[in-house]
Design a protein around this motif. Structure first.
Motif, PDB file in Angstrom:
ATOM      1  N   MET A 118      17.221  31.538 -22.377  1.00  0.00           N
ATOM      2  CA  MET A 118      16.209  31.125 -21.526  1.00  0.00           C
ATOM      3  C   MET A 118      16.042  32.131 -20.421  1.00  0.00           C
ATOM      4  O   MET A 118      14.787  32.202 -19.843  1.00  0.00           O
ATOM      5  CB  MET A 118      16.296  29.799 -21.037  1.00  0.00           C
ATOM      6  N   SER A 119      17.066  32.689 -19.922  1.00  0.00           N
ATOM      7  CA  SER A 119      17.031  33.485 -18.781  1.00  0.00           C
ATOM      8  C   SER A 119      16.744  35.280 -19.141  1.00  0.00           C
ATOM      9  O   SER A 119      16.601  35.775 -18.288  1.00  0.00           O
ATOM     10  CB  SER A 119      18.461  33.402 -17.767  1.00  0.00           C
TER      11      SER A 119
ATOM     12  N   SER B  16      10.684  30.520 -17.245  1.00  0.00           N
ATOM     13  CA  SER B  16      12.239  31.129 -17.037  1.00  0.00           C
ATOM     14  C   SER B  16      12.234  31.950 -15.819  1.00  0.00           C
ATOM     15  O   SER B  16      13.385  31.813 -14.989  1.00  0.00           O
ATOM     16  CB  SER B  16      12.540  32.181 -18.089  1.00  0.00           C
TER      17      SER B  16
END
Length: 839
Positions: free
Chosen positions: A113-114, A143
């Motif tokens: 997700m990052s 994000s």
């Protein structure tokens, strides 16, 4: 590296990206933004050691852009610049710029997700507003807000309305490139195209070939029109120096590369393309564009739960994009196959895909992301509520979502596959059944266009088993051409892609060595993917879908006689959906597949024809009845309720209403009208509304019309009154009244507001006051009859009649009935029920 029109604004863009998190770049077609901007960002201090990910909407454009950038660096694809598209990846540990297609970006975000190790995500050609681009931008924004403040986002477009997207990017700066394009002359038709589109396109191509120089790019709605135009052009002598080349997304890569490459000197090419060539791609040498004015887009119907490909007029923005292809490298000309007046009817922009698409993939992605509510994210256009709800319902049916919308473990496995949730669910369910190989083949075939090409006016049979067999035969014979199935040519390029994708899916699930399985199981597997499209055959040869909607095959074929089929592809036009791809499923397979979804319904109902209660047990899946049999020994309560419903349907008149019962009902209604608060309403309407209260307890043990005849309705009505009211009814509302002659005359309560006493005139002699009932509050309406029992006078005031009207009546009747008694003073005369009174 040659100077591109985008170059003058690169310093401004680089400064903006150094100082801000997000930016929007607007540059016209041919400016070079797709291939120049990622390279310009490569050596920026904030990108060093990290990747640049560029989202490209189309696979062909992604590969082409990566190759161009790699060649600009003097490298091969997969070194500094690489790409990831469906079933084709060229990256290495050295890769810094990754050009990816939309599904790939979503996978990267779901895995991390990052987006750790990524400096910037570039959204190229964002004006196309594809569903995955909208989703990718929303996920990247969250994000950025939650995990990565240093993650940068750059949205690039040629025709985008920049303000809204800049707004959701946090009022991001807008960098504008004027670009450089050559003038393009636009030519319109004098009148609109009538009939088929292809002949008009061919005429325009032939005219342009005669009057213009250079290569030609022809925009058509889809591959069907491309094939037909190609066939019609082959009937004309275009010259040995002219090549006709198709260009569409599913074309083999070598053929795509050939279509966009420059021609050899002295050669010309005519490229027949879908909208794939509108943006990103430069087809070298083109200075003539012929625009049919149409494109083919998917449209989802929440009402039917189906997506159809619909041919629609292009928007002004798309038409301008297409025209711009003619002016990328030199002055050009654009033939628009519509009139200038028609152009005024075109929409300014195309509808974003998220408004009209099947949202099941998006809903599953959001659930995997952890967003049960789409409004937790930022959207340029939020997903429509109806289509979103439809998608959630489907995913719950597939076991991917819980009732509250959160994802299940099965749903996570589906989301990780990267194919449509329907097909992912099918594969996961098939593997434990040792049918995983066949499921992978079906998924691959359904992800491609149909491999069977019509060889006549009749379309190929819809049976998917034929496609599975053709795929396996093509693999077994090492793709030997030509290949036919049921008289229709097999498109070997589709076969190759489907085979490669099926093998990739098998490897992904660790079943690479597994045999496909019997094609006869196709319908059984399709039921997992398309539970809403199970269909049962009706008596008229048409089919009924589980949803209750009708469906039909285009032509009579073997599948038309199957009792049950599962439709994998069908339209929602007209009253009945048209089935294009399907497979049969047997009743016992339905029982195995849908055991927990089969509804078993007890049907205890009134059969109007036999006038009896019938008891059946029915097994069904949605609107489709699988079986029906006699239901033994229904309870007395069930039968009584069914009998009650029959009475409700046919009306209480089906009860055995005797004369006494009707009279009692009318007398009770008289008192209800007189004293509504003290007496029940027993009108037919009210009795029908309250059957459960007054009739149901007496129906136990009864079953048919003959049994109903045993009911005494008068007793049932009387039971509605307490004992005191029954006595009061006899006193206040008598059935008969004794008149002066001594006769006992019945009272007619047919009109509860005006009870009638019909009596011969002579029997009322000597009575001066009108008889009254209901505590003396309601005078009877007296119908005075002649000796022949014919009405001669109606009155509610007997005294007035004797005083004012009697003598006229007497004069008339005495002449007709001279033997009868006609006194001069009726109030003092002797009443009689004979011709004359006794002496």
């Amino acid at each position: 590296m040659r100077q591109l029109p985008i170059e003058p604004v690169l310093p401004e863009l680089l400064h903006t990206m150094r100082t801000r998190s997000n930016a929007v770049l607007i540059a016209p077609p041919g400016a070079g933004k797709t291939t120049r901007v990622p390279l310009a960002l490569l050596d920026e201090p904030w990108t060093l050691g990290r990747k640049i990910v560029m989202l490209e909407p189309r696979r062909l454009a992604a590969r082409s852009a990566a190759r161009f950038m790699a060649s600009s660096l003097g490298e091969e694809v997969g070194e500094t610049v690489g790409y990831r598209v469906r079933m084709d990846t060229r990256i290495s540990s050295r890769t810094r710029i990754e050009v990816v297609t939309e599904g790939v970006l979503t996978r990267l975000l779901q895995e991390d997700m990052s987006l750790d190790g990524t400096a910037v995500v570039i959204f190229d050609e964002f004006h196309e507003r594809s569903l995955q681009a909208d989703l990718g931008l929303s996920l990247c924004l969250q994000s950025q807000a939650v995990f990565r403040e240093d993650l940068k986002l750059l949205v690039m477009s040629a025709t985008l309305d920049a303000e809204p997207v800049a707004g959701i990017l946090g009022d991001a700066p807008i960098v504008l490139s004027e670009g450089k394009s050559y003038p393009v002359e636009t030519r319109y038709l004098n009148r609109s195209v009538e009939g088929r589109l292809e002949p008009a396109v061919v005429r325009a191509v032939l005219e342009a070939q005669r009057s213009e120089q250079g290569d030609m790019l022809v925009f058509l709605p889809g591959t069907g029109e491309i094939r037909r135009v190609e066939a019609q052009l082959a009937e004309h002598s275009l010259g040995k120096d002219v090549s006709v080349m198709p260009l569409y997304g599913n074309l083999p890569q070598a053929a795509q590369d050939l279509a966009i490459a420059p021609c050899r000197e002295g050669q010309r090419k005519i490229v027949l393309s879908t909208s794939i060539a509108e943006t990103s791609l430069t087809v070298d040498g083109v200075r003539i564009v012929i625009d049919s004015g149409y494109s083919r887009v998917p449209k989802f119907s929440p009402k039917t739960g189906m997506t159809r490909l619909e041919t629609v007029p292009v928007s002004i923005a798309s038409a301008d994009q297409r025209r711009g292809r003619a002016g990328r490298q030199m002055p050009g000309v654009c033939y628009r196959l519509w009139t200038e007046r028609d152009e005024g009817k075109l929409a300014f922009r195309s509808v974003p895909e998220i408004i009209e698409a099947d949202l099941a993939p998006l809903v599953l992605e959001l659930a995997a992301w952890g967003a049960a509510d789409p409004m937790e994210l930022q959207w340029l256009d939020p997903p429509p509520a109806a289509a979103y709800a439809q998608a959630r319902q489907l995913l719950r049916q597939l076991g991917a979502l819980q009732e509250n919308g959160t994802i299940t473990q099965h749903g996570r496995r589906m989301a990780a596959i990267g194919t449509h949730p329907r097909l992912a669910h099918m594969i996961l369910q098939a593997i434990p059944l040792k049918l995983g190989g066949l499921a992978c083949e079906l998924a691959a075939l359904l992800n491609e266009r149909d491999m069977l090409n019509a060889q006549s006016q009749q379309a190929p049979a819809a049976d998917l088993r034929l496609r599975v067999e053709a795929l396996r035969e093509a693999i077994r014979t090492k793709w030997t051409e030509p290949h036919y199935k049921e008289g229709h040519r097999v498109d070997m390029s589709v076969c190759r892609r489907a085979a490669a994708e099926a093998e990739q899916l098998k490897r992904q699930f660790g079943i690479a060595g597994e045999k496909g399985g019997d094609p006869e199981a196709c319908g059984f597997l399709l039921a997992y993917a398309f539970p809403d499209r199970i269909a049962g055959r009706k008596e008229n040869g048409r089919f009924l879908l589980r949803s209750g909607r009708g469906a039909v095959f285009a032509d009579a074929q073997p599948l038309s006689s199957e009792p049950y089929v599962v439709a994998a592809e069908l339209s929602d036009f007209g009253a009945d959906s048209r089935i294009y791809l399907a497979a049969p499923i047997q009743a016992d397979e339905l029982m195995r597949y849908a055991g927990d979804q089969i509804d078993e319904t007890k049907l205890i109902f009134w059969d109007r024809q036999s006038r009896t209660v019938r008891a059946r047990v029915r097994k069904s899946i949605g609107a489709i009845v699988l079986s029906e049999a006699a239901y033994p020994n229904p309870s007395q309560e069930e039968v009584a309720l069914a009998l009650l419903n029959g009475i409700r349907t046919e009306g209480i008149g089906m009860l055995s209403w005797t004369k006494a019962a009707r009279q009692l009902q009318q007398r009770m209604m008289f008192m209800h009208k007189l004293e509504p608060g003290n007496w029940p309403d027993v009108s037919d309407t009210h009795l029908a509304d309250e059957l459960e209260d007054w009739l149901l307890p007496h129906l136990y043990g009864l079953r048919n019309g003959e049994d109903l005849k045993r009911l005494h309705v008068a007793d049932l009505l009387e039971a509605l009154l307490p004992w005191s009211k029954r006595r009061e009814l006899e006193e206040l509302v008598p059935t008969h009244i004794v008149v002066p002659s001594g006769s006992r005359i019945p009272i007619d309560y047919g009109d509860p507001g005006a009870p009638v006493l019909a009596v011969r005139l002579q029997e009322m002699f000597g009575l001066s006051e009108t008889p009254a009932i209901g505590r003396g509050r309601v005078p009877l309406t007296v119908h005075l009859l002649s000796p022949a029992h014919r009405p001669v006078q109606v009155t509610r005031d007997l005294a007035s009649f004797w005083r004012e009207a009697y003598f006229e009546v007497k004069k008339d009747l005495k002449g007709r009935y001279p033997k009868h008694y006609w006194p001069d003073d009726p109030t003092a005369a002797i009443p009689t029920n004979r011709t004359r009174p006794r002496s």
